[in-house]
Enzyme design. Structure first.
Site, PDB file in Angstrom:
ATOM      1  N   HIS A  47      -5.960  -7.122  -0.373  1.00  0.00           N
ATOM      2  CA  HIS A  47      -6.366  -6.337  -0.909  1.00  0.00           C
ATOM      3  C   HIS A  47      -5.155  -5.456  -1.711  1.00  0.00           C
ATOM      4  CE1 HIS A  47      -6.219  -6.762   3.516  1.00  0.00           C
ATOM      5  NE2 HIS A  47      -7.275  -5.557   3.450  1.00  0.00           N
ATOM      6  N   ASP A  57      -2.378 -10.355  -2.702  1.00  0.00           N
ATOM      7  CA  ASP A  57      -3.105 -10.059  -1.503  1.00  0.00           C
ATOM      8  C   ASP A  57      -4.543  -9.892  -1.523  1.00  0.00           C
ATOM      9  OD1 ASP A  57      -1.826  -9.132   1.285  1.00  0.00           O
ATOM     10  OD2 ASP A  57      -3.885  -7.850   0.873  1.00  0.00           O
ATOM     11  N   HIS A 109       1.265  -0.976   0.398  1.00  0.00           N
ATOM     12  CA  HIS A 109      -0.063  -0.100   0.444  1.00  0.00           C
ATOM     13  C   HIS A 109       0.917   1.643  -0.004  1.00  0.00           C
ATOM     14  CE1 HIS A 109      -3.422  -2.003   0.547  1.00  0.00           C
ATOM     15  NE2 HIS A 109      -3.026  -2.796   1.704  1.00  0.00           N
TER      16      HIS A 109
HETATM   17  C1  OKP Z   1      -3.067  -4.497   4.613  1.00  0.00           C
HETATM   18  B1  OKP Z   1      -2.755  -5.745   3.693  1.00  0.00           B
HETATM   19  C2  OKP Z   1     -10.623  -3.772   9.226  1.00  0.00           C
HETATM   20  C3  OKP Z   1      -9.775  -1.925   8.782  1.00  0.00           C
HETATM   21  C4  OKP Z   1      -8.854  -2.612   7.390  1.00  0.00           C
HETATM   22  C5  OKP Z   1      -6.374  -0.903   6.408  1.00  0.00           C
HETATM   23  C6  OKP Z   1      -6.430  -3.114   5.763  1.00  0.00           C
HETATM   24  C7  OKP Z   1      -4.871  -2.634   5.860  1.00  0.00           C
HETATM   25  C8  OKP Z   1      -4.585  -4.390   5.101  1.00  0.00           C
HETATM   26  N1  OKP Z   1     -11.686  -2.312   9.671  1.00  0.00           N
HETATM   27  N2  OKP Z   1      -7.604  -1.706   7.335  1.00  0.00           N
HETATM   28  O1  OKP Z   1      -3.442  -5.221   2.423  1.00  0.00           O
HETATM   29  O2  OKP Z   1      -3.183  -7.178   4.088  1.00  0.00           O
HETATM   30 ZN    ZN Z   2      -4.085  -7.387   2.434  1.00  0.00          ZN
END
Ligand code: OKP
Ligand code: ZN
Length: 342
Positions: free
Chosen positions: A198, A196, A160
């Protein structure tokens, strides 16, 4: 397969994060790396070696000097302003606010260099993030020296983080730093496959106008899931990079059966592109019991993922990203590595 790991990465140990409107126990915690490391050893994946200490230059190839220096100075600025707990940004220079002022206050700097309020910074964050980037760089160097596959056990994660911002538990973009290093030291075409849960918004943005680093990502549809503002199917690159970014946003509830056709399609793009090396942004958060995610992989599905990636047939660097079901994280991660190695 060799694993690169540094215990310095454990020094970043956030207690809490802001999530769902309250302070909750942090999920991106040192025990994630510890369980992956112990499973790598138990299941005899291969030698575990410490990273080399790289100079700052390979980080400046991806991140702005101002941003790197902000992270380095952060804790002294934070404590000088009378704070002693971990920090969260809370104000951002959004539309209609000025982008061109020279920010000096630590609260302004935190907003200037971040994308969310969900990423705690602490006393040792910079040191741990440097060690995490060194881990990825060492894996890249090993591949340049002829290794066919390497596992970079990185933490904090990276995908990110952008040119000049942190967020999503990420500070330095380990996969991007490794990809740029491969480019700078002899490779012409590098691919990054991000699995991933996300979307890897930082990685995508860093290479969006470039044809020399292909970026492919499968992830939860950003209309339903963090990071919300990037990762849609119509993002395919720009300028010289047009056609060298591809996204597969998938619905909440996606299981292996629904995921694997998209993965096959991504792998076909890899075969067309013919990268000299591939970097896998390896999140394990597609797992059914992941506490913050909504896909339905079981542990066996991660073996299938590794097997599928092996069929691409190029030198591969696995870089750990997310995955928060700590008890199963070692199993799921090593399942990918074993599936790959056969
Ligand atoms: C990072 B990686 C959930 C909040 C989530 C951000 C997630 C970041 C993921 N209530 N906040 O890509 O695993
Ligand atoms: Zn993630």
């Amino acid at each position: 397969m060799k694993t690169v790991f540094s215990a310095t990465q454990l020094a970043h140990a956030p207690a809490q994060e802001i999530s769902d409107g309250k302070l909750q126990p942090a999920v991106e915690i040192p025990s994630r790396a510890e369980i992956v490391l112990s499973t790598v050893k138990d299941r005899k994946v291969g030698d575990v070696i410490p990273p080399l200490e790289f100079p700052i230059r390979p980080l400046h190839r991806v991140h702005s000097e101002e941003y790197v220096s902000f992270l380095e100075r952060f804790w002294s600025l934070w404590t000088a302003s009378g704070r002693d707990a971990e920090a969260f940004p809370f104000v951002w220079p959004i539309r209609s606010l000025r982008q061109d002022t020279k920010v000096e206050h630590i609260d302004g700097l935190l907003g200037r260099y971040s994308m969310d309020a969900g990423t705690p910074l602490g006393q040792h964050t910079y040191r741990a993030a440097r060690a995490s980037a060194d881990t990825a760089l060492t894996a890249a160097k090993l591949v340049l020296d002829g290794e066919k596959s390497v596992f970079a056990l990185c933490r904090p994660p990276g995908h990110h983080a952008g040119h000049d911002f942190f967020g999503g538990y990420c500070f330095f973009n380990n996969a991007a730093v490794a990809a740029q290093y491969l480019r700078d030291y002899g490779l012409h075409r590098v691919a990054i496959l991000d699995v991933d849960y996300h979307h890897g918004n930082g990685t995508q943005a860093l290479f969006y106008d470039r044809p020399d680093v292909l970026f492919l990502s499968l992830h939860a549809d950003p209309k339903d899931e963090y990071p919300y503002f990037l990762g849609y199917a119509d993002e395919t690159g720009e300028h010289a990079g047009t056609g060298f970014t591809r996204n597969w946003p998938l619905p909440l509830g996606t299981d292996w059966e629904a995921y694997s056709p998209a993965l096959d399609e991504a792998c076909r793009w890899l075969l067309v592109y013919k990268p000299e090396a591939m970097i896998v942004s390896l999140g394990l958060d597609c797992f059914e019991r992941d506490p913050i995610s909504g896909f339905k992989f079981n542990s066996e599905d991660f073996v299938r993922l590794g097997q599928r990636l092996a069929r691409v047939g190029v030198p591969t660097i696995f870089i750990l990203e997310g995955g928060y079901a700590v008890d199963a994280l070692g199993t799921n991660c090593v399942n990918v590595l074993e599936g790959f190695s056969g």
